[in-house]
Motif scaffolding. Structure first.
Motif, PDB file in Angstrom:
ATOM      1  N   ASP A   1       4.365  -0.582  -2.534  1.00  0.00           N
ATOM      2  CA  ASP A   1       3.530   0.628  -2.595  1.00  0.00           C
ATOM      3  C   ASP A   1       2.458   0.511  -3.666  1.00  0.00           C
ATOM      4  O   ASP A   1       1.470   1.266  -3.659  1.00  0.00           O
ATOM      5  CB  ASP A   1       4.407   1.861  -2.872  1.00  0.00           C
ATOM      6  N   GLN A   2       2.633  -0.449  -4.594  1.00  0.00           N
ATOM      7  CA  GLN A   2       1.610  -0.640  -5.623  1.00  0.00           C
ATOM      8  C   GLN A   2       0.357  -1.306  -5.058  1.00  0.00           C
ATOM      9  O   GLN A   2      -0.633  -1.491  -5.763  1.00  0.00           O
ATOM     10  CB  GLN A   2       2.212  -1.454  -6.778  1.00  0.00           C
ATOM     11  N   LEU A   3       0.394  -1.637  -3.749  1.00  0.00           N
ATOM     12  CA  LEU A   3      -0.824  -2.109  -3.059  1.00  0.00           C
ATOM     13  C   LEU A   3      -1.585  -0.943  -2.442  1.00  0.00           C
ATOM     14  O   LEU A   3      -2.601  -1.124  -1.757  1.00  0.00           O
ATOM     15  CB  LEU A   3      -0.447  -3.135  -1.970  1.00  0.00           C
ATOM     16  N   LEU A   4      -1.099   0.300  -2.683  1.00  0.00           N
ATOM     17  CA  LEU A   4      -1.733   1.522  -2.159  1.00  0.00           C
ATOM     18  C   LEU A   4      -2.141   2.424  -3.319  1.00  0.00           C
ATOM     19  O   LEU A   4      -1.533   2.375  -4.392  1.00  0.00           O
ATOM     20  CB  LEU A   4      -0.760   2.270  -1.238  1.00  0.00           C
ATOM     21  N   ASP A   5      -3.153   3.292  -3.115  1.00  0.00           N
ATOM     22  CA  ASP A   5      -3.510   4.246  -4.168  1.00  0.00           C
ATOM     23  C   ASP A   5      -2.661   5.506  -4.028  1.00  0.00           C
ATOM     24  O   ASP A   5      -1.793   5.598  -3.148  1.00  0.00           O
ATOM     25  CB  ASP A   5      -5.013   4.553  -4.142  1.00  0.00           C
TER      26      ASP A   5
END
Ligand SMILES: NC(=O)C1=CN([C@@H]2O[C@H](COP(=O)(O)OP(=O)(O)OC[C@H]3O[C@@H](n4cnc5c(N)ncnc54)[C@H](OP(=O)(O)O)[C@@H]3O)[C@@H](O)[C@H]2O)C=CC1
Ligand SMILES: O=C(O)C1=N[C@H](C(=O)O)C[C@H](O)C1
Length: 252
Positions: free
Chosen positions: A41-45
């Motif tokens: 999820d750290q690849l999403l804002d």
């Protein structure tokens, strides 16, 4: 406009090399590394929008499929070096892509251009030889055997033999209680060596009466894989769907 890239497995031997390669590429932006302690999820804002266009996965056979399925679900193109892929896992990725047809996924067992060429040469040579065997040699920290490269090579040789109308290679072995003949991959025997001091090496042996052809590739440093990885990152968006093998991005 730069391609925004995430690296999954960024603390690993390969992942850390990929980070270095991305940081040296002016048309690519290294946005975020994902380690085993991180969430994808750290690849999403904060709104769930993608922070990266492409993610490179150099994790491990035990986790890469789940990572790729997550990337496809979120419409992030995937360049996958982690090995351990079988037909069932590939089928799961193809099924997931039906809901995300614009997403590109490249799974390549070896990104070194020389290794890809060696596999291509082996496929061409296969139909001309009565016997063929593969020896892969790696560092002893590798968790899977045989290597993904050796599996891909053996399958290519088997295809070449079938296309050439060849039957089984000659082998009078009747007793092999210790498995000395190695793994039998579609009729091609594959042998795995693990040795401190090695990185990644493959020797492909072809034999006929009175002659032997040997095709050998050596990766002495993991930097050898980087031109192929960066090529995959630059090209994956224009290859929607699942592609297995970098040769398909090299018109080989
Ligand atoms: N296609 C190619 O050209 C090449 C492919 N490979 C393949 O790449 C893979 C990795 O090789 P290598 O770099 O040597 O292995 P490493 O063990 O050095 O790297 C794997 C990394 O992935 C991390 N990791 C494990 N689980 C997760 C997760 N869920 N999310 C994010 N990171 C995770 C590991 O963390 P931790 O250590 O904490 O578990 C480790 O840092 C292997 O499958 C290998 O066969 C290798 C070289 C070339
Ligand atoms: O684990 C490695 O190191 C490598 N793995 C890949 C494989 O399994 O083929 C590619 C290369 O041989 C290095």
């Amino acid at each position: 406009m730069s391609i925004r890239v995430g690296v999954i497995g960024s603390a690993g031997r390969m992942g850390s090399e990929v980070v270095r390669a991305l940081e040296g590429a002016r048309d690519l932006e290294f946005v975020r590394g994902i380690t085993a302690e991180d969430s994808l999820d750290q690849l999403l804002d904060e709104n769930g929008a993608r922070l990266v266009d492409v993610a490179v996965d150099f994790t491990l056979p035990s986790v890469t499929k789940a990572n790729v399925l997550w990337l496809v679900q979120h419409g992030i193109h995937a360049v996958v070096g982690a090995t351990g892929w079988d037909d069932d896992a590939l089928a799961e990725v193809r099924a997931a892509l039906k809901a995300s047809p614009e997403t590109g996924v490249l799974i390549a067992p070896n990104f070194a251009i020389g290794a890809v060429l060696a596999m291509s040469f082996a496929r061409t040579a296969a139909r001309f030889y009565e016997s063929a065997e593969v020896i892969e040699l790696h560092h002893p920290d590798k968790v899977d055997a045989p290597s993904g490269t050796a599996l891909h090579t053996a399958r290519a040789i088997a295809e070449g033999r079938t296309d050439g109308g060849l039957g089984p290679s000659p082998d009078a072995t009747e007793r092999d209680p210790h498995g000395a003949r190695g793994a039998d991959i579609n009729g091609v025997h594959v042998h795995a060596v693990r040795l401190r001091g090695l990185v990644a090496h493959e020797e492909i042996l072809f034999g006929n009466a009175g002659e032997q052809l040997t095709i050998r590739h050596d990766s002495f440093d993991r930097v050898s894989f980087m031109p192929g990885v960066l090529h995959g990152v630059r090209e994956v968006a224009s290859h929607p769907g699942l592609t297995v093998g970098l040769e398909n991005y090299l018109s080989l």
